[in-house]
Design an enzyme around this catalytic site. Sequence first.
Site, short mmCIF file in Angstrom:
data_model
loop_
_atom_site.label_atom_id
_atom_site.label_comp_id
_atom_site.label_asym_id
_atom_site.label_seq_id
_atom_site.Cartn_x
_atom_site.Cartn_y
_atom_site.Cartn_z
N SER A 1 71.89 71.53 51.74
CA SER A 1 71.03 70.68 52.47
C SER A 1 72.01 69.41 52.85
CB SER A 1 69.95 69.88 51.63
OG SER A 1 69.14 71.14 51.03
N CYS B 1 73.70 66.11 54.09
CA CYS B 1 73.39 64.74 53.40
C CYS B 1 74.52 63.88 54.02
CB CYS B 1 74.02 64.86 51.79
SG CYS B 1 73.82 63.24 51.06
N GLN C 1 79.78 68.85 46.17
CA GLN C 1 79.36 70.09 46.14
C GLN C 1 79.62 71.03 47.18
OE1 GLN C 1 75.07 69.70 45.50
NE2 GLN C 1 75.58 70.39 43.36
N GLU D 1 67.73 66.84 55.23
CA GLU D 1 68.32 65.36 54.77
C GLU D 1 67.38 64.70 53.98
OE1 GLU D 1 70.52 62.74 54.12
OE2 GLU D 1 71.40 63.46 55.78
N ARG E 1 66.08 65.86 50.89
CA ARG E 1 65.24 66.72 50.53
C ARG E 1 63.99 66.99 51.69
NH1 ARG E 1 63.94 65.79 44.11
NH2 ARG E 1 65.89 66.50 43.36
N THR F 1 64.42 59.01 41.89
CA THR F 1 64.49 59.79 43.39
C THR F 1 63.26 60.21 43.65
OG1 THR F 1 66.90 60.52 42.52
CG2 THR F 1 65.79 61.54 44.69
N ASP G 1 59.65 67.79 47.48
CA ASP G 1 60.61 68.51 48.08
C ASP G 1 59.84 69.33 49.26
OD1 ASP G 1 62.53 70.58 48.70
OD2 ASP G 1 63.16 70.53 46.77
N ARG H 1 61.56 71.13 51.67
CA ARG H 1 62.46 71.74 52.26
C ARG H 1 62.19 73.40 52.56
NH1 ARG H 1 67.72 70.80 48.51
NH2 ARG H 1 65.95 70.60 47.26
N LYS I 1 64.81 76.31 43.45
CA LYS I 1 65.36 76.45 44.74
C LYS I 1 65.65 78.09 44.72
CE LYS I 1 69.37 74.94 47.39
NZ LYS I 1 70.57 74.17 47.60
ZN LIG Z 1 73.28 63.66 48.77
#
Ligand SMILES: [Zn+2]
Length: 252
Positions: free
Chosen positions: A99, A101, A117, A140, A142, A162, A174, A176, A202
């Site tokens: 995703s 970022c 990552q 972006e 999530r 978060t 979330d 996505r 996921k």
């Molecule tokens: Zn990030």
Amino acid sequence: MKQALDSKVLSVLEDKIQLIKTEGGAIYLVGPIKLPVNLYGETVEFKWYCWLNCKEVTEDFERIIDKLSSANLAEFQQSSVLVYGDFEYAEDAIIRMHSICHTGDIFGSKRCDCGYQLKKSMKMIQEHGTGALFYLANHEGRGIGLFSKAMAYVLQENGYDTVEANEGLGFVDDSRNYSDAIQVLKAIRQKPVTLMTNNPKKLNALKEAGLEVSGRQPLWGDVSEFNEKYLQTKIKKSGHLEEEDEGTCPND
Ligand SMILES: [Zn+2]
């Protein structure tokens, strides 16, 4: 008046465009394009594809190309995928659904572990010999977008975690969607893949969306004082598995 498309331009591009029909229209996939990448100081050659979602479904690609210059595409992000090795035919390939970022991938922010990552998964793909990194541009924060993510960070600096921050702004935790990426994957490989993630949710979301998964490979690392709390929230609230490796964005 706009000039007609040069026939040479069209013939060069036609060979590199694929039409993928979707429920709401079509995905136009362009590539492969050679992309040598600086990966920890070594030049590694990936193949790159980019895709565009359109309502119009046509194999007359001239119609699509004609619209590009007025479509203002820079105002919207497009997703893409980096492929390594014999991705279409190799028995065993690993993939990462990354995703976007902005803060982590581009600035190297340590509030999350996305940048780490991203590079790490590219390295793992190279070491494995075959794989693909999907870079998902509408994910972006999530799926809340960069501006909302900035707001969420302000809340996080004031004691929210978060998940609480995203929910406080009226978003579901979330939002996505992976359907485009899965359709693109199916267009470039028919065999199952191993998914790099620490997030079983996921993995399930991708399976439910039709991804054929043969296994999961964890991706943890880069824990620091700046992202410890974020990582713990991922583990406690977002169902991430501990002791393995992955990142700290609301993202993964
Ligand atoms: Zn990030």
